[in-house]
Design a protein around this motif. Structure first.
Motif, PDB file in Angstrom:
ATOM      1  N   TRP A   1       0.878  -1.258   0.204  1.00 22.77           N
ATOM      2  CA  TRP A   1      -0.025  -0.043   0.143  1.00 22.77           C
ATOM      3  C   TRP A   1       0.746   1.331   0.039  1.00 22.77           C
ATOM      4  O   TRP A   1       0.577   2.055  -0.697  1.00 22.77           O
ATOM      5  CB  TRP A   1      -0.983  -0.065   1.249  1.00 22.77           C
ATOM      6  CG  TRP A   1      -2.443   0.143   0.975  1.00 22.77           C
ATOM      7  CD1 TRP A   1      -3.032  -0.047  -0.284  1.00 22.77           C
ATOM      8  CD2 TRP A   1      -3.411   0.615   1.845  1.00 22.77           C
ATOM      9  NE1 TRP A   1      -4.386   0.301  -0.118  1.00 22.77           N
ATOM     10  CE2 TRP A   1      -4.612   0.948   1.101  1.00 22.77           C
ATOM     11  CE3 TRP A   1      -3.148   1.314   3.238  1.00 22.77           C
ATOM     12  CZ2 TRP A   1      -5.791   1.355   1.748  1.00 22.77           C
ATOM     13  CZ3 TRP A   1      -4.373   1.554   3.637  1.00 22.77           C
ATOM     14  CH2 TRP A   1      -5.394   1.826   3.158  1.00 22.77           C
ATOM     15  N   GLY A   2       1.891   1.255   0.816  1.00 16.94           N
ATOM     16  CA  GLY A   2       2.910   2.430   0.992  1.00 16.94           C
ATOM     17  C   GLY A   2       3.492   2.570  -0.365  1.00 16.94           C
ATOM     18  O   GLY A   2       3.708   3.852  -0.886  1.00 16.94           O
ATOM     19  N   LEU A   3       3.796   1.586  -0.981  1.00 16.00           N
ATOM     20  CA  LEU A   3       4.377   1.781  -2.762  1.00 16.00           C
ATOM     21  C   LEU A   3       3.593   2.124  -3.267  1.00 16.00           C
ATOM     22  O   LEU A   3       3.881   3.202  -4.394  1.00 16.00           O
ATOM     23  CB  LEU A   3       4.910   0.359  -2.910  1.00 16.00           C
ATOM     24  CG  LEU A   3       6.213  -0.140  -2.138  1.00 16.00           C
ATOM     25  CD1 LEU A   3       6.475  -1.724  -2.529  1.00 16.00           C
ATOM     26  CD2 LEU A   3       7.506   0.585  -2.514  1.00 16.00           C
ATOM     27  N   GLU A   4       2.445   1.756  -3.486  1.00 19.20           N
ATOM     28  CA  GLU A   4       1.252   2.186  -4.160  1.00 19.20           C
ATOM     29  C   GLU A   4       1.173   3.746  -4.138  1.00 19.20           C
ATOM     30  O   GLU A   4       0.906   4.638  -5.017  1.00 19.20           O
ATOM     31  CB  GLU A   4      -0.042   1.283  -4.261  1.00 19.20           C
ATOM     32  CG  GLU A   4      -0.071   0.198  -4.866  1.00 19.20           C
ATOM     33  CD  GLU A   4      -1.217  -0.398  -5.074  1.00 19.20           C
ATOM     34  OE1 GLU A   4      -2.171   0.200  -5.475  1.00 19.20           O
ATOM     35  OE2 GLU A   4      -1.477  -1.617  -4.730  1.00 19.20           O
ATOM     36  N   LEU A   5       1.046   4.175  -2.589  1.00 21.62           N
ATOM     37  CA  LEU A   5       1.028   5.699  -2.606  1.00 21.62           C
ATOM     38  C   LEU A   5       1.953   6.437  -2.992  1.00 21.62           C
ATOM     39  O   LEU A   5       1.825   7.557  -3.610  1.00 21.62           O
ATOM     40  CB  LEU A   5       0.640   5.786  -0.978  1.00 21.62           C
ATOM     41  CG  LEU A   5      -0.515   5.230  -0.487  1.00 21.62           C
ATOM     42  CD1 LEU A   5      -0.877   5.257   1.218  1.00 21.62           C
ATOM     43  CD2 LEU A   5      -1.872   6.074  -1.215  1.00 21.62           C
ATOM     44  N   ARG A   6       3.367   6.079  -2.756  1.00 25.38           N
ATOM     45  CA  ARG A   6       4.277   6.558  -3.170  1.00 25.38           C
ATOM     46  C   ARG A   6       4.598   6.719  -4.934  1.00 25.38           C
ATOM     47  O   ARG A   6       5.037   7.872  -5.424  1.00 25.38           O
ATOM     48  CB  ARG A   6       5.851   5.996  -2.769  1.00 25.38           C
ATOM     49  CG  ARG A   6       5.913   6.255  -1.468  1.00 25.38           C
ATOM     50  CD  ARG A   6       7.686   6.163  -1.022  1.00 25.38           C
ATOM     51  NE  ARG A   6       7.828   4.743  -1.204  1.00 25.38           N
ATOM     52  CZ  ARG A   6       7.540   3.632  -0.081  1.00 25.38           C
ATOM     53  NH1 ARG A   6       7.197   4.076   1.144  1.00 25.38           N
ATOM     54  NH2 ARG A   6       7.909   2.593  -0.302  1.00 25.38           N
ATOM     55  N   THR A   7       4.061   5.635  -5.432  1.00 28.67           N
ATOM     56  CA  THR A   7       4.065   5.572  -6.966  1.00 28.67           C
ATOM     57  C   THR A   7       3.127   6.793  -7.234  1.00 28.67           C
ATOM     58  O   THR A   7       3.112   7.581  -8.255  1.00 28.67           O
ATOM     59  CB  THR A   7       3.675   4.408  -7.590  1.00 28.67           C
ATOM     60  OG1 THR A   7       4.791   3.233  -7.050  1.00 28.67           O
ATOM     61  CG2 THR A   7       3.550   4.242  -8.758  1.00 28.67           C
ATOM     62  N   ARG A   8       1.885   6.827  -6.523  1.00 27.79           N
ATOM     63  CA  ARG A   8       0.741   7.595  -6.977  1.00 27.79           C
ATOM     64  C   ARG A   8       1.344   8.972  -6.798  1.00 27.79           C
ATOM     65  O   ARG A   8       1.063  10.111  -7.766  1.00 27.79           O
ATOM     66  CB  ARG A   8      -0.537   7.398  -6.160  1.00 27.79           C
ATOM     67  CG  ARG A   8      -1.649   8.490  -6.472  1.00 27.79           C
ATOM     68  CD  ARG A   8      -2.184   8.107  -7.884  1.00 27.79           C
ATOM     69  NE  ARG A   8      -3.108   9.206  -8.207  1.00 27.79           N
ATOM     70  CZ  ARG A   8      -2.741  10.252  -8.880  1.00 27.79           C
ATOM     71  NH1 ARG A   8      -1.683  10.065  -9.758  1.00 27.79           N
ATOM     72  NH2 ARG A   8      -3.764  11.207  -9.194  1.00 27.79           N
ATOM     73  N   ASP A   9       2.054   9.391  -5.739  1.00 34.96           N
ATOM     74  CA  ASP A   9       2.666  10.741  -5.561  1.00 34.96           C
ATOM     75  C   ASP A   9       3.729  11.040  -6.576  1.00 34.96           C
ATOM     76  O   ASP A   9       3.316  12.354  -7.061  1.00 34.96           O
ATOM     77  CB  ASP A   9       3.254  10.854  -4.178  1.00 34.96           C
ATOM     78  CG  ASP A   9       3.860  12.360  -3.967  1.00 34.96           C
ATOM     79  OD1 ASP A   9       2.973  13.166  -4.188  1.00 34.96           O
ATOM     80  OD2 ASP A   9       4.779  12.368  -3.359  1.00 34.96           O
ATOM     81  N   ARG A  10       4.406  10.263  -7.224  1.00 33.95           N
ATOM     82  CA  ARG A  10       5.186  10.423  -8.156  1.00 33.95           C
ATOM     83  C   ARG A  10       4.841  10.941  -9.486  1.00 33.95           C
ATOM     84  O   ARG A  10       4.781  11.527 -10.351  1.00 33.95           O
ATOM     85  CB  ARG A  10       6.504   9.222  -8.425  1.00 33.95           C
ATOM     86  CG  ARG A  10       7.715   9.071  -7.510  1.00 33.95           C
ATOM     87  CD  ARG A  10       8.569   8.147  -7.832  1.00 33.95           C
ATOM     88  NE  ARG A  10       8.003   7.021  -8.113  1.00 33.95           N
ATOM     89  CZ  ARG A  10       8.090   5.865  -7.019  1.00 33.95           C
ATOM     90  NH1 ARG A  10       8.473   6.212  -5.939  1.00 33.95           N
ATOM     91  NH2 ARG A  10       7.603   4.696  -7.245  1.00 33.95           N
ATOM     92  N   GLN A  11       3.577  10.082  -9.665  1.00 33.40           N
ATOM     93  CA  GLN A  11       2.598  10.152 -10.574  1.00 33.40           C
ATOM     94  C   GLN A  11       2.278  11.532 -10.765  1.00 33.40           C
ATOM     95  O   GLN A  11       2.072  12.341 -12.012  1.00 33.40           O
ATOM     96  CB  GLN A  11       1.529   9.203 -10.969  1.00 33.40           C
ATOM     97  CG  GLN A  11       2.298   7.607 -11.527  1.00 33.40           C
ATOM     98  CD  GLN A  11       0.999   6.681 -11.481  1.00 33.40           C
ATOM     99  OE1 GLN A  11      -0.021   6.936 -10.397  1.00 33.40           O
ATOM    100  NE2 GLN A  11       1.342   5.574 -12.265  1.00 33.40           N
ATOM    101  N   ARG A  12       1.624  12.015  -9.697  1.00 26.88           N
ATOM    102  CA  ARG A  12       1.072  13.215  -9.536  1.00 26.88           C
ATOM    103  C   ARG A  12       2.044  14.266  -9.986  1.00 26.88           C
ATOM    104  O   ARG A  12       1.734  15.497 -10.645  1.00 26.88           O
ATOM    105  CB  ARG A  12       0.824  13.580  -8.185  1.00 26.88           C
ATOM    106  CG  ARG A  12      -0.035  15.133  -8.033  1.00 26.88           C
ATOM    107  CD  ARG A  12      -0.377  15.249  -6.358  1.00 26.88           C
ATOM    108  NE  ARG A  12       0.935  15.095  -5.494  1.00 26.88           N
ATOM    109  CZ  ARG A  12       1.892  15.877  -5.282  1.00 26.88           C
ATOM    110  NH1 ARG A  12       1.718  16.844  -5.958  1.00 26.88           N
ATOM    111  NH2 ARG A  12       2.646  15.787  -4.511  1.00 26.88           N
ATOM    112  N   LYS A  13       3.377  14.140  -9.516  1.00 22.24           N
ATOM    113  CA  LYS A  13       4.469  15.307  -9.716  1.00 22.24           C
ATOM    114  C   LYS A  13       4.745  15.166 -11.317  1.00 22.24           C
ATOM    115  O   LYS A  13       5.010  16.280 -11.904  1.00 22.24           O
ATOM    116  CB  LYS A  13       5.539  14.766  -8.801  1.00 22.24           C
ATOM    117  CG  LYS A  13       5.452  15.058  -7.389  1.00 22.24           C
ATOM    118  CD  LYS A  13       6.547  14.822  -6.600  1.00 22.24           C
ATOM    119  CE  LYS A  13       6.586  14.893  -5.232  1.00 22.24           C
ATOM    120  NZ  LYS A  13       7.516  14.536  -4.412  1.00 22.24           N
TER     121      LYS A  13
END
Length: 155
Positions: free
Chosen positions: A85-97
């Protein structure tokens, strides 16, 4: 001054793809004038397609995260799920940037500044732009920037 305004206006109308259709398999080349209408349309379409792919991936991620809280009984399974879950959230944040950087590149196309180094003003190579359409610096300027960052971190 007026000539540059006119150029930017014509770039704006053609960069959105309304006035120009790219031939099948078009690939920008060094033989053409740098950042001509075809190249601008090519990079606009590439950036928009990339952004759309990111949006689709983020929808899938959000749907997966909304499936519900982690309920594994085994502590190891639960820890593994929380890590995922943490990895998915970090990936989502990178995608947002990344989406923000794509939007900035699209703005630079509209403003007639796309493809030119923000440090030196020199053209960024087409190969670099094809590999990284959001690039804002030439390879040389990027390397100098990274060296300066490393020196600042080391101090």
């Amino acid at each position: 001054m007026l000539a540059s305004s006119v150029k930017k206006a014509s770039t704006k109308s053609s960069a959105n793809g309304a006035n120009l259709t790219l031939p099948e398999g078009y690939d920008p080349s060094e033989d053409e004038e740098f950042m001509n209408e075809r190249q601008l349309v090519y990079f606009t379409q590439a950036l928009q397609k990339w952004k759309q792919g990111i949006i689709e991936e983020s929808k899938e991620t959000l749907a997966h995260l909304q499936d519900g809280p982690i309920q594994e009984a085994d502590l190891n399974d639960r820890a593994s799920s929380e890590t995922d879950w943490g990895l998915e959230l970090r990936t989502r944040d990178r995608q947002r940037k990344l989406t923000s950087k794509i939007d900035a590149a699209l703005r630079r196309i509209e403003e007639g500044e796309y493809g030119y180094c923000q440090v030196t003003g020199e053209p960024i190579s087409l190969d670099r732009l094809k590999a990284r359409p959001i690039a804002t610096m030439t390879v040389e300027a990027q390397e100098a920037h990274e060296r300066n960052e490393k020196i600042s971190r080391d101090q």
